[in-house]
Design an enzyme around this catalytic site. Sequence first.
Site, PDB file in Angstrom:
ATOM      1  N   GLU A 130      60.110  -4.870  65.328  1.00 40.07           N
ATOM      2  CA  GLU A 130      59.833  -3.495  65.762  1.00 40.07           C
ATOM      3  C   GLU A 130      58.353  -3.151  65.713  1.00 40.07           C
ATOM      4  OE1 GLU A 130      62.356  -4.424  63.891  1.00 40.07           O
ATOM      5  OE2 GLU A 130      64.153  -3.243  64.303  1.00 40.07           O
ATOM      6  N   GLY A 183      67.288  -4.030  65.834  1.00 36.41           N
ATOM      7  CA  GLY A 183      68.577  -3.391  65.585  1.00 36.41           C
ATOM      8  C   GLY A 183      69.715  -4.402  65.544  1.00 36.41           C
ATOM      9  N   ALA A 221      67.568  -2.810  69.737  1.00 36.96           N
ATOM     10  CA  ALA A 221      67.908  -1.551  70.407  1.00 36.96           C
ATOM     11  C   ALA A 221      67.559  -1.693  71.886  1.00 36.96           C
ATOM     12  CB  ALA A 221      67.097  -0.423  69.785  1.00 36.96           C
ATOM     13  N   GLU A 233      69.730  -5.752  62.202  1.00 37.24           N
ATOM     14  CA  GLU A 233      70.182  -4.683  61.288  1.00 37.24           C
ATOM     15  C   GLU A 233      71.705  -4.529  61.324  1.00 37.24           C
ATOM     16  OE1 GLU A 233      67.298  -1.876  63.012  1.00 37.24           O
ATOM     17  OE2 GLU A 233      66.760  -1.390  60.947  1.00 37.24           O
TER      18      GLU A 233
HETATM   19  N1  3HC Z   1      65.764  -3.628  75.338  1.00 35.15           N
HETATM   20  C1  3HC Z   1      65.759  -3.588  76.689  1.00 35.15           C
HETATM   21  N2  3HC Z   1      65.463  -4.653  77.461  1.00 35.15           N
HETATM   22  C2  3HC Z   1      65.166  -5.797  76.845  1.00 35.15           C
HETATM   23  C3  3HC Z   1      65.143  -5.914  75.452  1.00 35.15           C
HETATM   24  C4  3HC Z   1      65.480  -4.762  74.679  1.00 35.15           C
HETATM   25  N3  3HC Z   1      65.511  -4.798  73.345  1.00 35.15           N
HETATM   26  N4  3HC Z   1      64.793  -7.165  75.124  1.00 35.15           N
HETATM   27  C5  3HC Z   1      64.621  -7.813  76.279  1.00 35.15           C
HETATM   28  N5  3HC Z   1      64.846  -7.007  77.321  1.00 35.15           N
HETATM   29  C6  3HC Z   1      64.809  -7.348  78.744  1.00 35.15           C
HETATM   30  C7  3HC Z   1      63.421  -7.724  79.234  1.00 35.15           C
HETATM   31  O1  3HC Z   1      62.696  -6.590  79.634  1.00 35.15           O
HETATM   32  C8  3HC Z   1      63.743  -8.648  80.377  1.00 35.15           C
HETATM   33  O2  3HC Z   1      64.077  -7.841  81.484  1.00 35.15           O
HETATM   34  P1  3HC Z   1      63.807  -8.366  82.988  1.00 35.15           P
HETATM   35  O3  3HC Z   1      64.616  -9.610  83.141  1.00 35.15           O
HETATM   36  O4  3HC Z   1      64.230  -7.221  83.819  1.00 35.15           O
HETATM   37  O5  3HC Z   1      62.338  -8.643  83.059  1.00 35.15           O
HETATM   38  C9  3HC Z   1      65.016  -9.356  79.912  1.00 35.15           C
HETATM   39  O6  3HC Z   1      65.572  -8.539  78.884  1.00 35.15           O
HETATM   40  C10 3HC Z   1      64.777 -10.741  79.343  1.00 35.15           C
HETATM   41  O7  3HC Z   1      63.751 -10.645  78.360  1.00 35.15           O
HETATM   42  P2  3HC Z   1      62.621 -11.782  78.224  1.00 35.15           P
HETATM   43  O8  3HC Z   1      62.045 -12.088  79.560  1.00 35.15           O
HETATM   44  O9  3HC Z   1      61.722 -11.336  77.145  1.00 35.15           O
HETATM   45  O10 3HC Z   1      63.524 -13.009  77.770  1.00 35.15           O
HETATM   46  P3  3HC Z   1      63.219 -14.160  76.726  1.00 35.15           P
HETATM   47  O11 3HC Z   1      64.401 -15.044  76.757  1.00 35.15           O
HETATM   48  O12 3HC Z   1      61.871 -14.732  76.976  1.00 35.15           O
HETATM   49  O13 3HC Z   1      63.137 -13.454  75.312  1.00 35.15           O
HETATM   50  C11 3HC Z   1      63.854 -11.988  73.544  1.00 35.15           C
HETATM   51  C12 3HC Z   1      64.269 -12.853  74.763  1.00 35.15           C
HETATM   52  C13 3HC Z   1      63.289 -12.888  72.444  1.00 35.15           C
HETATM   53  C14 3HC Z   1      65.065 -11.270  73.055  1.00 35.15           C
HETATM   54  C15 3HC Z   1      62.746 -11.012  73.992  1.00 35.15           C
HETATM   55  O14 3HC Z   1      63.183 -10.330  75.150  1.00 35.15           O
HETATM   56  C16 3HC Z   1      62.392  -9.972  72.969  1.00 35.15           C
HETATM   57  O15 3HC Z   1      61.627 -10.240  72.087  1.00 35.15           O
HETATM   58  N6  3HC Z   1      62.932  -8.762  73.134  1.00 35.15           N
HETATM   59  C17 3HC Z   1      62.583  -7.622  72.312  1.00 35.15           C
HETATM   60  C18 3HC Z   1      63.209  -7.691  70.946  1.00 35.15           C
HETATM   61  C19 3HC Z   1      62.847  -6.471  70.167  1.00 35.15           C
HETATM   62  O16 3HC Z   1      61.725  -6.026  70.138  1.00 35.15           O
HETATM   63  N7  3HC Z   1      63.830  -5.911  69.501  1.00 35.15           N
HETATM   64  C20 3HC Z   1      63.613  -4.744  68.695  1.00 35.15           C
HETATM   65  C21 3HC Z   1      63.810  -3.526  69.543  1.00 35.15           C
HETATM   66  S1  3HC Z   1      63.465  -2.050  68.656  1.00 35.15           S
HETATM   67  C22 3HC Z   1      64.814  -1.844  67.655  1.00 35.15           C
HETATM   68  O17 3HC Z   1      65.687  -2.656  67.636  1.00 35.15           O
HETATM   69  C23 3HC Z   1      64.842  -0.580  66.830  1.00 35.15           C
HETATM   70  C24 3HC Z   1      65.875  -0.629  65.765  1.00 35.15           C
HETATM   71  O18 3HC Z   1      65.296  -1.012  64.562  1.00 35.15           O
HETATM   72  C25 3HC Z   1      66.526   0.702  65.593  1.00 35.15           C
END
Ligand code: 3HC
Length: 699
Positions: free
Chosen positions: A122, A99, A60, A102
């Site tokens: 998450e 997400g 998400a 999912e």
């Molecule tokens: N939403 C918004 N921004 C995000 C994001 C997300 N889900 N994931 C990454 N970003 C942004 C980061 O803030 C960063 O921004 P910046 O360049 O301005 O600093 C940019 O994307 C790159 O991220 P990383 O520096 O972390 O890049 P990496 O290549 O090292 O890692 C990744 C990539 C493994 C995808 C890592 O970013 C990550 O783990 N992201 C989060 C994944 C996550 O937690 N997903 C679940 C979200 S909650 C959800 O999905 C709810 C659902 O169940 C309904």
Amino acid sequence: MLVSYELVDDIGVITVNNPPVNALSHGVREGLVTALATAQADSSKAIVLLCEGRTFIAGAEISEFGKPPQAPSLPEVNAAIEGASKPVIAALHGTALGGGFEVALSCHYRCAVSDAAVGLPEVKLGLLPGAGGTQRVPRLIGVEAALDMIASGKPVTAAKALKLGLIDRVVDAPLKAAALAYARELVAEGAMLRRVRDMKVSAEDASAEQFASWRTTLGKRMRGQQAPQRIVACVEAASRLPFDEGLAFERGQFVECTESEQSAALRHIFFAERQAPKVLGLDPASQPRPIQRVGIIGGGTMGGGIAMCFANAGIPVTLLELNQDGLDRGLALIGKNYGITVSKGKLSEQEAVRRERLIRGTTDYADLGEVDLVIEAVFESMEVKRQVFARLDEVCKPGAILATNTSYLDVNEIARVTDRPQDVVGLHFFSPANVMRLLEVVRADDTADDVLATAMAIGKRIGKVPVLARVCFGFIGNRMLRQYAREAQLCMIEGASPEQIDGALTGFGMAMGPLAVGDLAGLDIGYKARQALTDAQKGDPKSYCIADALVEMGRLGQKSGAGYYRYDPETRARSVDPEVLEVIEAQASKHGVSRRALSSDEILDRHLMALVNEGFRILEEGIAQRPGDIDVAYVHGYGFPAYQGGPMFYAAQRGLASVRDRLKALQRQTGAGYWEPAPLLERLVSQGQSLDDWMAEKH
Ligand code: 3HC
Ligand code: NAI
């Protein structure tokens, strides 16, 4: 175009393109629904869903949480995909997370390239999968494996996902061609619309006892956190309720999580960690210098751990010690540490050997001629460090970066010993260096921009969270720690017991209490440091009288079997020691303090206020760049619970006026000058501004 659609012969292809990580923003969700409707209506026989760029959808859009929801919601998107009348095939690369995974689970089939990974992280954001993850994963792989995956948040490789049954096929790159071929194969077979929602959760491991046992385990492993318990409830619902009811239950739990303070704190830390390595005002043209080989001076506690960090990242290390004995000891300790990791099953024997071989020992400075970066980790003495840097200046090649791991010493003074102060920087690791993720990058007056860029880049490469600090006594973390540690001493002499103090802080979520930490580190270290101070520098004599008395009795902490607590020589189990109470009472009467009962709330509050007030001073002096940097430092270097967001986040949530008022009350009550609210805090309160306003004004 965030989402595009094309017809490739008889296969519809939906492509998401929302850099950097294809997060499911409102536009992407809307685009998916529109593209799906187009595909449903045309002549395609199957639909492939894939992503441009470095990864499949990574989740998400985190910044949308806490804002008013915009339709379509993700569960609605997923319902549309799962309900499609043609097979939908997800084609995964990079990290299909949260997400994003999912969405893939709502497709009828899933294929992935071999270096892809899938996961539901998450929980790390204080959330739970809110778009069917807790309902679909147990249907695919059973309750036990589902809870393992969702509660840990750890991604699994494509190979493991295939074995578990989370995906159907691992394919060779290029992904698009492979996915098209897979789709055609499914069409030719007349493959059914395999909807995970229609599957049953295996009853085998879904007993009430099983869920109770997960609740207990997670209650210990993820102490204080709400999301893991809710995850168990959702998976339990998947095993008991019809799909739609389970999904509604999950959604309710998810929404409550998004509104929780814990999730707000963890999301703050997520973004703060990614901000921290960005150096404000850095010349945009400055590129990191290449780092191919690293030298480390001193193979003691820190040098050995630092060497392991680089070897773990595949970077060869030359480790220099004073003499062969010291070197043998240092290398043996590294070998022992790798051995422990292997025995815990966290590393293969072969990989441990490969890493260990990357660390080469020497006693000869000439062997450092070709290194790109040297990190000095010798004794904490300016004289010794000056000698080492003078020698490094002679032997290291031009452009090599010379770094010090000093905890407190003046990096400017160290830099001045060399003829290249622009190449000198502090790289302050935390113990154990191969485990703790914080790396304070200390910018001296002359440190060049490209040296800072290199420090940040190499920090990330070795898996650390780098945070920029300026030079002062203790930089960010240890400077704040002094205030915190003193408060523990004062609470003790005023009436609290060590276990009450530690209990108040671990109850808040700190990994360890301040006195247990003292015992672990060794009480003699602080004692020796205090001996070197003048009376004026020492301040109020009652501040450290208990600690000093314990050391003088030979109670040095865990290593001598006794400190603030007593330790079992075999098991190291900690127990309360009545002798300590006697010491405390004797010191209190010596210093004319009449002890009183302190509540856990008061203890916790005073420790937090001590951290926060110093944090404001550090910000105003420019020692830290941002409030979030201080939070990241405390979470990754000092065991501050990420789900409380760090000291500055805590202050912002509590309200700056409330913090200021509390500090003033403490100042009135104790008369101690250090409780005077930091000028920046006073100013922000009087102007009705937040820390965010202040940051925005400054930059
Ligand atoms: N939403 C918004 N921004 C995000 C994001 C997300 N889900 N994931 C990454 N970003 C942004 C980061 O803030 C960063 O921004 P910046 O360049 O301005 O600093 C940019 O994307 C790159 O991220 P990383 O520096 O972390 O890049 P990496 O290549 O090292 O890692 C990744 C990539 C493994 C995808 C890592 O970013 C990550 O783990 N992201 C989060 C994944 C996550 O937690 N997903 C679940 C979200 S909650 C959800 O999905 C709810 C659902 O169940 C309904
Ligand atoms: P240590 O005493 O365990 O190791 C120091 C090592 O340096 C010893 O093995 C010694 O033989 C070697 N050494 C001393 N002089 C040398 C020289 N001239 N040339 C080569 N080697 C030399 O000390 P520790 O704990 O590893 O600390 C090292 C530095 O790291 C200090 O500056 C300390 O403040 C800092 N530090 C320590 C932390 C800790 O928790 N121990 C945490 C963060 C920083």
